[in-house]
Design a protein around this motif. Structure first.
Motif, PDB file in Angstrom:
ATOM      1  N   VAL A  33      44.693   1.087 -25.314  1.00 58.79           N
ATOM      2  CA  VAL A  33      44.659   1.435 -23.886  1.00 58.79           C
ATOM      3  C   VAL A  33      43.953   0.378 -23.046  1.00 58.79           C
ATOM      4  O   VAL A  33      44.478  -0.099 -22.046  1.00 58.79           O
ATOM      5  CB  VAL A  33      43.969   2.811 -23.694  1.00 58.79           C
ATOM      6  CG1 VAL A  33      43.735   3.103 -22.216  1.00 58.79           C
ATOM      7  CG2 VAL A  33      44.806   3.930 -24.316  1.00 58.79           C
ATOM      8  N   THR A  93      38.504   0.350 -32.044  1.00 57.07           N
ATOM      9  CA  THR A  93      37.735   1.581 -31.848  1.00 57.07           C
ATOM     10  C   THR A  93      36.329   1.404 -32.449  1.00 57.07           C
ATOM     11  O   THR A  93      36.131   0.570 -33.339  1.00 57.07           O
ATOM     12  CB  THR A  93      38.488   2.763 -32.472  1.00 57.07           C
ATOM     13  OG1 THR A  93      39.126   2.317 -33.667  1.00 57.07           O
ATOM     14  CG2 THR A  93      39.569   3.261 -31.541  1.00 57.07           C
ATOM     15  N   PRO A 177      37.619  13.368 -22.163  1.00 54.48           N
ATOM     16  CA  PRO A 177      38.738  12.439 -21.991  1.00 54.48           C
ATOM     17  C   PRO A 177      39.985  12.785 -22.802  1.00 54.48           C
ATOM     18  O   PRO A 177      40.962  12.040 -22.752  1.00 54.48           O
ATOM     19  CB  PRO A 177      38.142  11.106 -22.478  1.00 54.48           C
ATOM     20  CG  PRO A 177      37.119  11.511 -23.487  1.00 54.48           C
ATOM     21  CD  PRO A 177      36.599  12.856 -23.081  1.00 54.48           C
ATOM     22  N   GLU A 178      39.975  13.894 -23.553  1.00 57.87           N
ATOM     23  CA  GLU A 178      41.162  14.196 -24.379  1.00 57.87           C
ATOM     24  C   GLU A 178      42.373  14.567 -23.516  1.00 57.87           C
ATOM     25  O   GLU A 178      43.506  14.573 -24.006  1.00 57.87           O
ATOM     26  CB  GLU A 178      40.851  15.299 -25.411  1.00 57.87           C
ATOM     27  CG  GLU A 178      40.808  16.726 -24.874  1.00 57.87           C
ATOM     28  CD  GLU A 178      39.464  17.089 -24.265  1.00 57.87           C
ATOM     29  OE1 GLU A 178      38.702  16.188 -23.865  1.00 57.87           O
ATOM     30  OE2 GLU A 178      39.166  18.301 -24.171  1.00 57.87           O
ATOM     31  N   TRP A 180      43.515  12.765 -20.992  1.00 59.06           N
ATOM     32  CA  TRP A 180      44.300  11.586 -20.586  1.00 59.06           C
ATOM     33  C   TRP A 180      44.465  10.532 -21.673  1.00 59.06           C
ATOM     34  O   TRP A 180      45.415   9.752 -21.624  1.00 59.06           O
ATOM     35  CB  TRP A 180      43.700  10.939 -19.334  1.00 59.06           C
ATOM     36  CG  TRP A 180      42.290  10.445 -19.499  1.00 59.06           C
ATOM     37  CD1 TRP A 180      41.139  11.132 -19.226  1.00 59.06           C
ATOM     38  CD2 TRP A 180      41.883   9.165 -20.008  1.00 59.06           C
ATOM     39  NE1 TRP A 180      40.038  10.366 -19.533  1.00 59.06           N
ATOM     40  CE2 TRP A 180      40.472   9.144 -20.013  1.00 59.06           C
ATOM     41  CE3 TRP A 180      42.559   8.030 -20.447  1.00 59.06           C
ATOM     42  CZ2 TRP A 180      39.729   8.045 -20.442  1.00 59.06           C
ATOM     43  CZ3 TRP A 180      41.815   6.930 -20.881  1.00 59.06           C
ATOM     44  CH2 TRP A 180      40.421   6.938 -20.874  1.00 59.06           C
ATOM     45  N   HIS A 181      43.546  10.459 -22.664  1.00 60.97           N
ATOM     46  CA  HIS A 181      43.685   9.396 -23.684  1.00 60.97           C
ATOM     47  C   HIS A 181      44.669   9.860 -24.752  1.00 60.97           C
ATOM     48  O   HIS A 181      44.506  10.943 -25.306  1.00 60.97           O
ATOM     49  CB  HIS A 181      42.325   9.075 -24.314  1.00 60.97           C
ATOM     50  CG  HIS A 181      42.303   7.736 -25.002  1.00 60.97           C
ATOM     51  ND1 HIS A 181      43.040   7.473 -26.133  1.00 60.97           N
ATOM     52  CD2 HIS A 181      41.645   6.576 -24.707  1.00 60.97           C
ATOM     53  CE1 HIS A 181      42.819   6.213 -26.497  1.00 60.97           C
ATOM     54  NE2 HIS A 181      41.985   5.650 -25.651  1.00 60.97           N
ATOM     55  N   PRO A 184      42.624  10.335 -28.607  1.00 57.74           N
ATOM     56  CA  PRO A 184      41.215  10.527 -28.227  1.00 57.74           C
ATOM     57  C   PRO A 184      40.258  10.867 -29.374  1.00 57.74           C
ATOM     58  O   PRO A 184      39.063  11.032 -29.131  1.00 57.74           O
ATOM     59  CB  PRO A 184      41.289  11.722 -27.263  1.00 57.74           C
ATOM     60  CG  PRO A 184      42.453  12.514 -27.749  1.00 57.74           C
ATOM     61  CD  PRO A 184      43.438  11.523 -28.336  1.00 57.74           C
ATOM     62  N   ASP A 197      30.056   6.885 -25.580  1.00 52.63           N
ATOM     63  CA  ASP A 197      31.211   6.387 -24.830  1.00 52.63           C
ATOM     64  C   ASP A 197      30.832   6.028 -23.392  1.00 52.63           C
ATOM     65  O   ASP A 197      31.196   4.960 -22.910  1.00 52.63           O
ATOM     66  CB  ASP A 197      32.342   7.428 -24.830  1.00 52.63           C
ATOM     67  CG  ASP A 197      33.582   6.864 -24.157  1.00 52.63           C
ATOM     68  OD1 ASP A 197      34.002   5.743 -24.535  1.00 52.63           O
ATOM     69  OD2 ASP A 197      34.131   7.511 -23.243  1.00 52.63           O
TER      70      ASP A 197
END
Ligand SMILES: NC(=O)c1ccc[n+]([C@@H]2O[C@H](COP(=O)([O-])OP(=O)(O)OC[C@H]3O[C@@H](n4cnc5c(N)ncnc54)[C@H](O)[C@@H]3O)[C@@H](O)[C@H]2O)c1
Length: 391
Positions: A33, A93, A177-178, A180-181, A184, A197
């Motif tokens: 991303v 990551t 954020p789950e 939109w990512h 996640p 994060d």
């Protein structure tokens, strides 16, 4: 290196002697991303040249390289074998940051790593030591504090606009954020959660204001053991939450100031990101510490003032450029590995304090970085390929 000298003003003996010239070749590992933002910005900075994109998923690396016109794409090993690459940007990551960083150093290249520097202090230290042993550098995100927005606020603090900074208030809260990512899981595993994060943006800024942290006292909570992916091809897939999704912390700084900080992925009331600092003579509200622009508000007995960002606004990758220029000049980069390590130390100490129910001392320390000159221009070509004439 003298103790107390701000980073960005020191000279590394010999760093520039016999060094290469011209723009620095850059490779990118991790084509997920955030790589799009880095590539968009880095391809616009004349002092660096992106030569290669690599990923475990080679097709993903190729697609990103094609999108941004990058000549090379493929595996990590192929990237590391490219002789023209001097800095490798590690956008993997968090669980892979230290291991990939060590591979980059072993290939004789400097590291820019996304945050957090590592999952734990031991691997963070190993990374910094490996760089020192090889005469290479590790620099670390976030670089948002080098943006014109936060730099404008920091310059105001450094020139005494609020007197001596005494207390801080930092707040980040969202539902998580789950939504939109598309992948996640890592944001809810070791190295993730709102503390690891989002914490780096807020804690880096607080350290730039107050100097190094000395002690933390914290508590934590977790609202749900499982969450579901909200977007992309895997939407609806459930995954486990293995870290706290809320931390509240009291941070005491070595200089005597203190700050309260809240990092939450379990608040359904969305709040604007907040970092406010009050000093002996006034208060300052910084713009979003996860952005490069935004206004600063100053409040003093003389009245309120809005400071718009002074200087050019650039985005993610600004720290890579600043590192590149620092390598060429022999100066210390501002978003240094030492800063990334100290911020990691604060986060590890906050988690430990919450787990053990007691205050925890922060052992590491770091100097505040010098602010950037207002005319520091990411779009300028400052690194020439020509050799200086011999005398
Ligand atoms: N997404 C954001 O908005 C955002 C913002 C700022 C910082 N970051 C940080 O950037 C990093 C990456 O985040 P992202 O959202 O792009 O994640 P992502 O999952 O979208 O992408 C990570 C990529 O790294 C690759 N990868 C993982 N391990 C690897 C290895 N060992 N070797 C080569 N490639 C490997 C994966 O295949 C994947 O393509 C994280 O550290 C994150 O904290 C993300």
């Amino acid at each position: 290196v003298s103790a107390g000298a701000p980073a960005g003003t020191r000279t590394r003996a010999g760093a520039a002697a016999g060094a290469k010239r011209g723009p620095l070749g850059v490779g990118i590992i991790g084509a997920g991303v955030i790589s799009a933002q880095y590539l968009r910005n880095l391809t616009g900075f004349p002092d660096v040249e992106v030569l290669f994109v690599a990923d475990l998923d080679v097709a993903r690396a190729s697609a990103r390289a094609l999108e941004f016109g990058i000549p090379g794409h493929g595996t990590v090993a192929e990237l590391l074998a490219e002789p023209g690459i001097e800095i490798v940007v590690n956008l993997t990551t968090p669980a892979a940051h230290a291991e990939v960083g060590l591979q980059i150093l072993a290939a004789g290249k400097h590291v820019w790593t996304e945050k957090p520097l590592a999952l734990d202090l031991e691997s963070g230290r190993r990374l910094l030591d490996a760089a020192t042993d090889r005469g290479l550098r590790v620099a670390s995100a976030p670089d948002t504090f080098l943006g014109a927005g936060l730099q404008t606020g920091l310059r105001a603090v450094r020139r005494g606009a609020i007197g001596e900074p005494l207390t801080g208030l930092a707040l980040f809260q969202s539902p998580g954020p789950e939504a939109w990512h598309p992948n996640p899981e890592f944001l809810f595993a070791a190295g993730g959660g709102p503390l690891f994060d989002m914490g780096p943006y807020y804690l880096t800024l607080l350290v730039q204001v107050f100097g190094p942290a000395a002690r933390v006292t914290a508590s934590a909570s977790t609202s749900k053991a499982r969450r579901a992916i909200g977007s992309g091809p895997r939407a609806g897939t459930e995954f486990e939450v293995s870290v706290p999704t809320h931390h509240s912390a009291l941070i005491e700084f070595a200089g005597g100031a203190s700050a309260l900080a809240v990092f939450s992925f379990q608040a359904h009331l969305r709040r604007s990101p907040l970092v406010e600092v009050s000093g002996t003579d006034g208060s300052i509200a910084f713009p979003d510490p996860n952005q490069f622009a935004g206004d600063t508000q100053l409040a003093t007995a003389g009245g309120d003032e809005t400071l718009s960002p002074a200087g050019p606004v650039s985005g993610r990758g600004t720290g890579v450029l600043e590192l590149a220029r620092a390598i060429r000049s022999g100066a210390t980069e501002r978003a240094s590995g030492a800063l990334g390590y100290h911020v990691l130390d604060i986060m590890v100490s906050i988690s430990r304090s919450a787990r053990e129910g007691r205050p925890v001392d922060v052992a590491s320390t770091v100097d505040r970085a010098a602010t950037l000159p207002e005319d520091w221009d990411p779009s300028a070509a400052t690194l020439t390929r020509e050799r200086e004439p011999r005398h």
